[in-house]
Design an enzyme around this catalytic site. Structure first.
Site, mmCIF file in Angstrom:
data_model
loop_
_atom_site.group_PDB
_atom_site.id
_atom_site.type_symbol
_atom_site.label_atom_id
_atom_site.label_comp_id
_atom_site.label_asym_id
_atom_site.label_seq_id
_atom_site.Cartn_x
_atom_site.Cartn_y
_atom_site.Cartn_z
ATOM 1 N N ALA A 63 -1.249 2.193 1.836
ATOM 2 C CA ALA A 63 -1.625 3.198 0.840
ATOM 3 C C ALA A 63 -1.200 2.708 -0.542
ATOM 4 C CB ALA A 63 -0.932 4.519 1.160
ATOM 5 N N GLY A 108 -0.519 1.813 5.727
ATOM 6 C CA GLY A 108 -1.842 2.387 5.974
ATOM 7 C C GLY A 108 -2.883 1.345 6.373
ATOM 8 N N GLU A 111 -2.431 1.021 9.902
ATOM 9 C CA GLU A 111 -2.889 2.278 10.523
ATOM 10 C C GLU A 111 -4.423 2.313 10.612
ATOM 11 O OE1 GLU A 111 -0.190 4.423 7.791
ATOM 12 O OE2 GLU A 111 0.311 5.650 9.524
ATOM 13 N N GLU A 131 6.889 1.550 5.588
ATOM 14 C CA GLU A 131 7.048 2.784 4.803
ATOM 15 C C GLU A 131 8.495 3.242 4.709
ATOM 16 O OE1 GLU A 131 4.654 2.223 7.051
ATOM 17 O OE2 GLU A 131 2.785 3.226 6.526
HETATM 18 C C1 LIG Z 1 2.408 -7.240 0.888
HETATM 19 C C2 LIG Z 1 3.531 -7.795 0.038
HETATM 20 C C3 LIG Z 1 4.691 -8.249 0.896
HETATM 21 C C4 LIG Z 1 2.961 -9.046 -0.712
HETATM 22 O O1 LIG Z 1 3.881 -9.557 -1.608
HETATM 23 P P1 LIG Z 1 3.393 -10.619 -2.701
HETATM 24 O O2 LIG Z 1 2.569 -11.675 -2.052
HETATM 25 O O3 LIG Z 1 4.612 -11.028 -3.447
HETATM 26 O O4 LIG Z 1 2.382 -9.814 -3.648
HETATM 27 P P2 LIG Z 1 2.747 -8.677 -4.703
HETATM 28 O O5 LIG Z 1 2.962 -9.303 -6.027
HETATM 29 O O6 LIG Z 1 3.819 -7.801 -4.187
HETATM 30 O O7 LIG Z 1 1.387 -7.829 -4.715
HETATM 31 C C5 LIG Z 1 0.264 -8.221 -5.477
HETATM 32 C C6 LIG Z 1 -0.222 -7.008 -6.238
HETATM 33 O O8 LIG Z 1 -0.602 -6.003 -5.296
HETATM 34 C C7 LIG Z 1 0.118 -4.794 -5.528
HETATM 35 N N1 LIG Z 1 0.366 -4.105 -4.264
HETATM 36 C C8 LIG Z 1 0.743 -4.628 -3.103
HETATM 37 N N2 LIG Z 1 0.857 -3.682 -2.175
HETATM 38 C C9 LIG Z 1 0.529 -2.522 -2.775
HETATM 39 C C10 LIG Z 1 0.455 -1.172 -2.343
HETATM 40 N N3 LIG Z 1 0.702 -0.821 -1.062
HETATM 41 N N4 LIG Z 1 0.116 -0.241 -3.243
HETATM 42 C C11 LIG Z 1 -0.166 -0.566 -4.525
HETATM 43 N N5 LIG Z 1 -0.136 -1.814 -4.984
HETATM 44 C C12 LIG Z 1 0.229 -2.770 -4.123
HETATM 45 C C13 LIG Z 1 1.420 -5.268 -6.201
HETATM 46 O O9 LIG Z 1 1.996 -4.207 -6.920
HETATM 47 C C14 LIG Z 1 0.876 -6.374 -7.085
HETATM 48 O O10 LIG Z 1 0.220 -5.786 -8.194
HETATM 49 P P3 LIG Z 1 0.539 -6.311 -9.685
HETATM 50 O O11 LIG Z 1 -0.283 -5.461 -10.590
HETATM 51 O O12 LIG Z 1 0.120 -7.765 -9.660
HETATM 52 O O13 LIG Z 1 2.013 -6.171 -9.879
HETATM 53 C C15 LIG Z 1 4.010 -6.755 -0.995
HETATM 54 O O14 LIG Z 1 2.981 -6.554 -1.924
HETATM 55 C C16 LIG Z 1 4.391 -5.440 -0.401
HETATM 56 O O15 LIG Z 1 5.428 -5.321 0.200
HETATM 57 N N6 LIG Z 1 3.533 -4.432 -0.597
HETATM 58 C C17 LIG Z 1 3.828 -3.048 -0.203
HETATM 59 C C18 LIG Z 1 3.654 -2.852 1.299
HETATM 60 C C19 LIG Z 1 4.012 -1.428 1.673
HETATM 61 O O16 LIG Z 1 5.099 -0.951 1.445
HETATM 62 N N7 LIG Z 1 3.064 -0.725 2.306
HETATM 63 C C20 LIG Z 1 3.225 0.662 2.715
HETATM 64 C C21 LIG Z 1 2.619 1.574 1.697
HETATM 65 S S1 LIG Z 1 2.912 3.305 2.044
HETATM 66 C C22 LIG Z 1 1.702 3.689 3.181
HETATM 67 O O17 LIG Z 1 0.908 2.869 3.549
HETATM 68 C C23 LIG Z 1 1.638 5.127 3.609
HETATM 69 C C24 LIG Z 1 0.719 5.381 4.748
HETATM 70 O O18 LIG Z 1 1.385 5.344 5.954
#
Ligand SMILES: CC(C)(COP(=O)(O)OP(=O)(O)OC[C@H]1O[C@@H](n2cnc3c(N)ncnc32)[C@H](O)[C@@H]1OP(=O)(O)O)[C@@H](O)C(=O)NCCC(=O)NCCSC(=O)CCO
Length: 257
Positions: A63, A108, A111, A131
């Site tokens: 998400a 998500g 999911e 999460e």
């Molecule tokens: C997936 C990860 C580990 C990848 O890390 P990395 O390769 O270092 O890349 P990033 O720089 O972190 O990401 C690139 C870019 O994407 C944006 N981003 C990544 N994930 C999300 C997200 N879930 N929501 C919004 N944006 C996201 C990140 O901010 C970067 O944007 P910039 O503008 O360039 O800064 C790592 O990205 C990671 O851990 N992501 C989060 C994973 C997570 O926690 N998922 C659960 C979300 S809650 C959910 O799904 C609820 C439903 O059950």
């Protein structure tokens, strides 16, 4: 569609998550577009199977966390319900669905893959439900679907530690059906899809319903659904074709009628 791309090829409907710069994070807008695409494929007679995948290095990182900032308890419930509604819709589609996991499938994103019937994953992909590290837990159906798929102990471990696992580990615990190198992912997914496309789409639809709803019911209800659905299959021309083909020692040619 701004956040996904959609195409139809050889009876396959493709839904490609398309926000590669945000690792295909599932924003509310993207969820709405996915719902719209499924609605179209659901009634499209030229589509017998749907494949989900992601553009870029992720299937989906979950998400869209940037949209969490404005949420209070009530709007968070609505956010979760929106995600769940889309996942439930994917699961209930009466056509086989495959998640072609090309990279990160997290939160998500995983999911969504869990709502599909099959998951074929690139060796390079990582899967997880992180999460808990955001002070929440999976809200798009993961708490229920993962437990049913791989059992309570492993599912709780994934959800409570938030640790990511490799595709190979995911295959070992029954979370994905097949793991292949990224370079072969599309070819292998299409091979699997084409196997399903050779079957009767009506039998697949009935079978999917019986498995899904039967398994969520007491066993006698599930067994009854099986018998009733079996009877319905006998009312189709595909069933006649299947039996004739066997007796005539040839390949069946199912037409979906
Ligand atoms: C997936 C990860 C580990 C990848 O890390 P990395 O390769 O270092 O890349 P990033 O720089 O972190 O990401 C690139 C870019 O994407 C944006 N981003 C990544 N994930 C999300 C997200 N879930 N929501 C919004 N944006 C996201 C990140 O901010 C970067 O944007 P910039 O503008 O360039 O800064 C790592 O990205 C990671 O851990 N992501 C989060 C994973 C997570 O926690 N998922 C659960 C979300 S809650 C959910 O799904 C609820 C439903 O059950």
């Amino acid at each position: 569609m701004e956040n996904i791309s959609v195409k139809k090829e050889n009876k396959i409907g493709w839904i490609i998550l398309n926000r590669p710069d945000k690792l295909n994070a599932l924003s509310l807008a993207m969820l709405t577009e996915i719902e719209e695409a499924i609605k179209q494929f659901e009634v499209d007679n030229e589509v017998n199977l749907v494949i989900f995948t992601g553009n870029g290095k992720a299937f989906s990182a979950g998400a869209d966390i940037s949209q969490f900032k404005e949420l209070n308890s009530i709007s968070a419930i609505n956010f979760a319900r929106k995600g769940r509604k889309v996942m439930d819709y994917i699961e209930s589609l009466m056509k086989p669905t495959i998640a072609m996991i090309n990279g990160y499938a997290l939160g998500g994103g995983l999911e969504l893959a869990l709502a599909c019937d099959f998951r074929i994953s690139a060796e390079e992909a990582q899967l997880g439900l992180p999460e808990i590290n955001l002070g929440i837990y999976p809200g798009f159906g993961g708490t229920q679907r993962l437990v049913r798929l791989i059992g309570k102990a492993k599912a709780m471990e994934m959800m409570m530690t938030g640790d990511r696992i490799s595709s190979k580990e995911a295959e070992r615990i029954g979370l994905v059906n097949k793991v292949v190198p990224l370079s072969n992912l599309e070819e292998e997914t299409l091979k699997f899809a084409n196997k399903l496309l050779e079957k009767s789409p009506i039998s697949l639809a009935i079978l999917k319903s019986v498995i899904l709803y039967g398994n969520d019911s007491p066993i006698l209800d599930g067994l009854n659904m099986e018998s009733l659905g079996w009877g319905v299959a006998f009312s189709t021309q595909d069933q006649k074709e299947g039996v004739s083909a066997f007796l005539e020692k040839r390949k069946p040619n199912f037409k979906g009628v």
